[in-house]
Design an enzyme around this catalytic site. Structure first.
Site, PDB file in Angstrom:
ATOM      1  N   CYS A  26      16.833  88.168 -31.347  1.00  0.00           N
ATOM      2  CA  CYS A  26      15.321  87.567 -31.839  1.00  0.00           C
ATOM      3  C   CYS A  26      14.272  88.673 -31.799  1.00  0.00           C
ATOM      4  O   CYS A  26      14.149  89.344 -30.772  1.00  0.00           O
ATOM      5  CB  CYS A  26      14.870  86.378 -31.267  1.00  0.00           C
ATOM      6  SG  CYS A  26      15.774  84.826 -31.390  1.00  0.00           S
ATOM      7  N   ALA A  60      19.184  84.950 -34.259  1.00  0.00           N
ATOM      8  CA  ALA A  60      19.197  83.385 -34.757  1.00  0.00           C
ATOM      9  C   ALA A  60      18.285  82.969 -35.724  1.00  0.00           C
ATOM     10  O   ALA A  60      17.075  83.475 -35.605  1.00  0.00           O
ATOM     11  CB  ALA A  60      18.741  82.824 -33.201  1.00  0.00           C
ATOM     12  N   TYR A 186      20.352  75.811 -26.822  1.00  0.00           N
ATOM     13  CA  TYR A 186      19.919  75.308 -27.829  1.00  0.00           C
ATOM     14  C   TYR A 186      20.793  74.217 -28.523  1.00  0.00           C
ATOM     15  O   TYR A 186      21.398  73.750 -27.894  1.00  0.00           O
ATOM     16  CB  TYR A 186      19.814  76.630 -29.071  1.00  0.00           C
ATOM     17  CG  TYR A 186      18.885  77.713 -28.389  1.00  0.00           C
ATOM     18  CD1 TYR A 186      17.412  77.288 -28.200  1.00  0.00           C
ATOM     19  CD2 TYR A 186      19.479  78.882 -28.121  1.00  0.00           C
ATOM     20  CE1 TYR A 186      16.685  78.419 -27.711  1.00  0.00           C
ATOM     21  CE2 TYR A 186      18.541  79.883 -27.565  1.00  0.00           C
ATOM     22  CZ  TYR A 186      17.200  79.577 -27.491  1.00  0.00           C
ATOM     23  OH  TYR A 186      16.376  80.593 -26.979  1.00  0.00           O
TER      24      TYR A 186
END
Ligand code: FNR
Length: 365
Positions: A26, A60, A186
Site C-alpha cells: 500500500c 491491495a 482482512y
C-alpha cells in the site's frame, strides 16, 4: 537443469522473465480520497519494472469503497479506476515485466488513518465509514473501536460480485496477474480464521464453511480472468496463535489444494494479522519460508511463493535453486532499492539475463 532466480517462470501461458516479484505494498497515495491512481503509482510501480523485477504486484486495491484500509488506498470499483491504471500496466509491460494487481477488501480493519498518521479508526466526520466483517466484534483497538456490521448472506454474495467486477476491470486495464488478498486479517482471512469467524450459517463453523467465501471469490475471479493469465491467492500461512483455535499451516495446505481446484495457479504465503498479537516471535531472513515450504510439500503441485525478510540476491537465488519455493517475493528491500533486480543479476553473474534498460547500461557495465 536447476532453475535459479533468473530462470523464467511460466504460469499458464504467461511468462515471468524471472522469479523475483515485488510484493504488494500500500502506498496510501491517492490524492482525492477517490481510489484513483496518481502519478505516484505509475512512478513507484514503473521504477520497479525498470529495476528488474519479473512481476510487479500493485498494492491491495479495494473492490468496493468500504474495502479500503485508509481513504488514500487505491480502488478498482469503477471504470474510471481501471482507466487510470492503464498507463502503469503499459509501462510495466514495456519494460519486459509482468504487471499484477492485488484485489482486496479490508473487512473490519478498514476505515483507518494512514500509518504515518497513527493508523487510528476514522469517524464519519474524519472521512471514515462503517466497516463490515464475518462478525460484529470489532477489531480490538486502543481507541474507540469502529462499529462493525456482520455481513448477511446476500451481502456476502454482493462482495463476491465486487471481486468479479474488479477482476474484469483489472483484466481490461492490462494486468496479467490477479492476486486475491486473503491474508493479514482482512476480510477473506477474517472468514477463514476461527479467531474472527463466529458465524453459525454456511459461512462459519467447519473448515469448508469458513473457506467458502475465499473459494467463491477465487472462482469468480477465475471465471472472468483470461485462460492464459494466472491467478494468485495470498494467504496468512498461520495466525501464530498455537494456544487457541486459530488458522494453521495445516489448514493453509488443505486450502491450497481447494484453491488450485478453483483455478488458482500460485499461493503466496505470508502470515499473521488476524488480531494484534497474531505475529511471529521473530522476524528476520526468510522468516515465513518454512510456511511456504509446508504448503508446497503438503499440497498437490500448485506453485508457491515466499515472502518475508528476503533482502539479498544470494538469498533469493538460493530459495529457487534449492527448490524451496517457485517465486521469491520482496517487499521492503524493493522500497529501499527499486533496482534490486538489476543489482541481483549483476551479483549473480547473470550474463545477458535481466539486463538493464539501454538508458542505464553505462552504470551497469
Ligand atoms: C505491506 N504489506 C502488504 N501486504 C499485502 O498483502 N498487501 C499490501 O498492500 C501490503 N502493504 C504493505 C505496505 C508496506 C509499506 C509494507 C512495508 C508492507 C506486506 C508486504 O507485502 C510483505 O508481505 C511484508 O513487508 C514482508 O516482506 P518483506 O518486506 O520482509 O520483504
Amino acid at each position: 537443469m536447476t532453475a535459479d532466480l533468473l530462470t523464467p517462470l511460466e504460469l499458464r501461458e504467461t511468462e515471468l522473465p524471472n522469479r523475483l516479484m515485488v510484493s504488494p505494498m500500500c502506498q496510501y497515495s491517492v490524492e482525492d480520497r477517490d481510489g484513483v491512481a496518481t502519478p505516484w503509482h505509475l512512478v513507484h510501480l514503473g521504477s520497479r519494472a525498470v529495476g528488474g523485477a519479473g512481476l510487479v504486484m500493485a498494492e491491495a486495491t479495494a473492490v468496493e469503497p468500504r474495502g479500503r484500509i485508509t481513504p488514500e488506498d487505491l480502488g478498482i470499483w469503477s471504470d474510471e479506476h481501471a482507466a487510470a491504471l492503464q498507463e502503469t500496466t503499459a509501462f510495466v509491460r514495456s519494460q519486459g515485466a509482468v504487471p499484477g494487481i492485488q484485489l482486496a477488501h479490508a473487512g473490519r480493519k478498514a476505515s483507518k488513518s494512514r500509518p504515518w498518521e497513527g493508523s487510528a479508526p476514522l469517524s464519519p466526520d474524519e472521512g471514515g465509514w462503517e466497516v463490515v466483517g464475518p462478525t460484529d466484534r470489532p477489531w480490538p483497538h486502543d481507541d474507540e473501536p469502529p462499529a462493525t456490521d456482520r455481513l448477511s448472506v446476500d451481502e456476502i454474495e454482493g462482495i463476491v460480485d465486487s471481486f468479479r467486477a474488479a477482476a474484469e476491470r483489472a483484466r481490461d486495464a492490462g494486468f496479467l496477474v490477479a492476486e486475491v488478498h486473503a491474508a493479514h486479517g482482512y476480510l477473506l482471512h477474517e472468514f477463514l480464521s476461527p479467531v474472527t469467524n463466529d458465524r453459525t450459517d454456511e459461512y462459519g463453523g467447519s473448515f469448508e464453511n469458513r473457506a467458502r467465501i475465499v473459494r467463491e471469490v477465487t472462482r469468480a475471479v477465475r471465471s472472468v480472468w483470461p485462460d492464459d493469465r494466472p491467478v494468485f491467492v495470498r494467504l496468512s500461512g498461520t495466525d501464530w496463535l498455537p494456544d487457541r483455535e486459530s488458522w494453521t499451516v495445516e489448514q493453509s495446505a488443505r486450502l491450497a489444494d481447494a484453491l488450485a481446484d478453483d483455478g488458482a495457479d500460485l499461493i503466496d504465503v505470508s502470515s499473521g494479522g488476524i488480531v494484534p498479537e497474531s505475529a511471529p516471535d521473530w522476524v528476520g531472513p526468510n522468516f515465513q519460508l518454512s510456511l511456504a515450504e509446508h504448503v508446497r510439500q503438503n499440497s498437490s503441485g500448485v506453485a508457491v511463493g515466499t515472502v518475508g525478510g528476503i533482502t539479498t540476491a544470494q538469498q533469493a537465488d538460493a530459495i529457487v535453486r534449492n527448490d524451496r519455493a517457485d517465486l521469491a517475493i520482496v517487499g521492503r528491500e524493493f522500497l529501499r532499492n527499486p533496482y534490486f533486480g538489476l543489482h541481483a543479476a549483476r551479483e549473480l553473474g547473470a550474463g545477458d539475463r535481466n539486463e538493464p534498460p539501454a538508458q542505464y547500461q553505462r552504470a551497469f557495465q
